[in-house]
Design an enzyme around this catalytic site. Structure first.
Site: not given
Length: 451
Positions: A130, A170
């Site tokens: 991430k 995201d």
């Protein structure tokens, strides 16, 4: 959980918190997984000896870097960039990039940790990662966003690649941002590869990638409802958020026969008792995706809707709740309100949107409750399908991708049922997802030795 397992969790968490102080979201995510896995781990000498969970909870690499850029006034602004490369036991790191003022090390480590299990559940060869920045794209011009993305990618490109680490979008990172970052990556590396997913259809993207997380969450909820001989047909649905995930969850839930009555953003929520029809959803998509407006404008356009500033939609009576905004957006009091109002199913479109207290309430009342690592895995699954299409230099049809997505979500559901069914017949999807995701990663780590 027996006393030995409980003690394992407390000892494990005490060490983790001491090594990672001031990271509450990361602690929360790891504890939830540790509590599910503890009985399994204490019964396995090899998992304890090889410290598999301890290694999974320690990122393989944490990259933090400065991101300087020029605003439209010619002034220098400085943000902080991150990439957490959590686990590569089953494939290259894979996970989104988030641009939001709240981004910090704790949030990204929690997301990367969750991503490791989510990616494992898809059965595709993807590890967990991430990244992101505390940059806020809201209120910025396209040129400012471009300059930031180019500066961000100038550093990030050193650490990623189609066989190393494949980022995606995201919160705060949609098609515009992916395009700017991909363009800079291509410019610096002089290569056109599938190093980013979520690309445009005309330059390497996959059909259905924008829709995938929202659609997949509905497909998973559909499977959960089927375990009780039920479906979306005739149900009232509350959805939080109004971005990509919420939009397509709304679209698919409506297609499956439900009536969606709420959407939200960080300022408040709208409640439309008549339902958010396909025509109204088109307006929302235009409002949010093109004009980057606020959800309150929906209530100004449609008299049937009411806007509630500063509130979240969980007090609205519904059959199905789909939190699709951000982490810890649904607390214990709101969970109790959902139960009291007759909600039967909660499927998470966001990552860890329910607090631990909320999850306990859902499970105590035997609701169908699916954690994000299972229910929202359709997004990263379709990113994996995009990687496959890039590798073979082909593009599948939307129908082919949708069929593969639906099959993956059905398989994830089957894994959760297998590992999560309790003696009384209740399916604990949290336990099922955690054990199911853990097993593949753990077996790969055991096979690869102490690395």
């Amino acid at each position: 959980m027996n006393e030995q397992a409980r003690q394992y969790v407390e000892d494990f968490m005490a060490r983790l918190i001491a090594r990672n102080p001031g990271e509450p979201e990361f602690h929360q995510a790891v504890r939830e997984v540790a509590e599910s896995l503890a009985p399994h781990i204490v019964a396995s000498p090899i998992l304890q000896k090889m410290k598999v969970l301890e290694r999974i909870a320690e990122p393989e690499r944490v990259i933090i870097f400065r991101v300087p850029w020029l605003n439209d006034k010619g002034e220098i602004e400085i943000n902080r960039g991150y990439r957490i490369q959590m686990n590569s036991a089953i494939g290259p790191y894979k996970g989104g990039i988030r641009f939001h003022p709240s981004v910090n090390l704790s949030i990204l480590k929690f997301l990367a940790f969750e991503q490791t299990f989510k990616n494992s559940l898809t059965t595709l060869p993807m590890g967990g990662g991430k990244g992101g920045s505390d940059f806020n794209p809201k209120g910025k011009s396209d040129n400012e966003v471009m300059r930031f993305c180019q500066s961000f990618m100038t550093e990030l490109q050193r650490h990623i690649g189609q066989d190393t680490d494949v980022p995606a979008g995201d919160i705060g990172v949609g098609g515009r941002e992916i395009g700017f970052m991909f363009g800079q990556y291509k410019r610096l590396r002089d290569e056109f590869t599938g190093t980013l997913t979520g690309k445009g259809r005309d330059w390497g993207g996959s059909p259905l990638r924008p829709e995938a997380t929202g659609y997949g969450t509905c497909y998973f909820a559909q499977e959960m409802l089927a375990t009780r001989n039920d479906s979306f047909e005739g149900k009232t649905v509350c959805i939080s958020g109004s971005g990509n995930v919420a939009q397509y969850a709304c679209q698919k839930a409506t297609e499956l026969g439900a009536k969606v009555v709420t959407l939200s953003d960080s300022s408040g929520y709208i409640h439309d008792p008549e339902g958010i029809s396909s025509e109204k959803l088109e307006y929302v998509m235009e409002l949010k995706n093109i004009f980057r407006g606020r959800i309150k404008e929906y209530a100004e356009k449609y008299p049937s809707a009411t806007y509630y500033p500063g509130e979240r939609p969980w007090g609205v009576k519904c059959d199905i709740a789909m939190p699709c905004a951000t982490q810890n957006e649904l607390n214990g009091d709101e969970a109790q309100a959902l139960v009291d109002n007759g909600c039967i199913c909660v499927a998470e479109g966001a990552n860890m949107p329910s607090t631990p207290e909320a999850i306990r309430i859902f499970q105590q009342h035997k609701l169908l409750y699916a954690p994000g690592k299972a229910a929202n895995a359709g997004g990263v699954a379709t990113s994996g399908l995009e990687m496959t299409q890039n590798s073979i230099r082909l593009t599948w049809s939307p129908e082919e991708v949708d069929a593969k997505l639906k099959s993956i979500m059905q398989n994830i559901h089957s894994v959760c049922v297998h590992y999560g069914t309790q003696p009384d017949g209740y399916i604990n999807y949290v336990v099922g997802a955690n054990i199911g995701g853990f097993m593949k990663v753990a077996n790969a780590m055991l096979a690869q030795g102490c690395v």
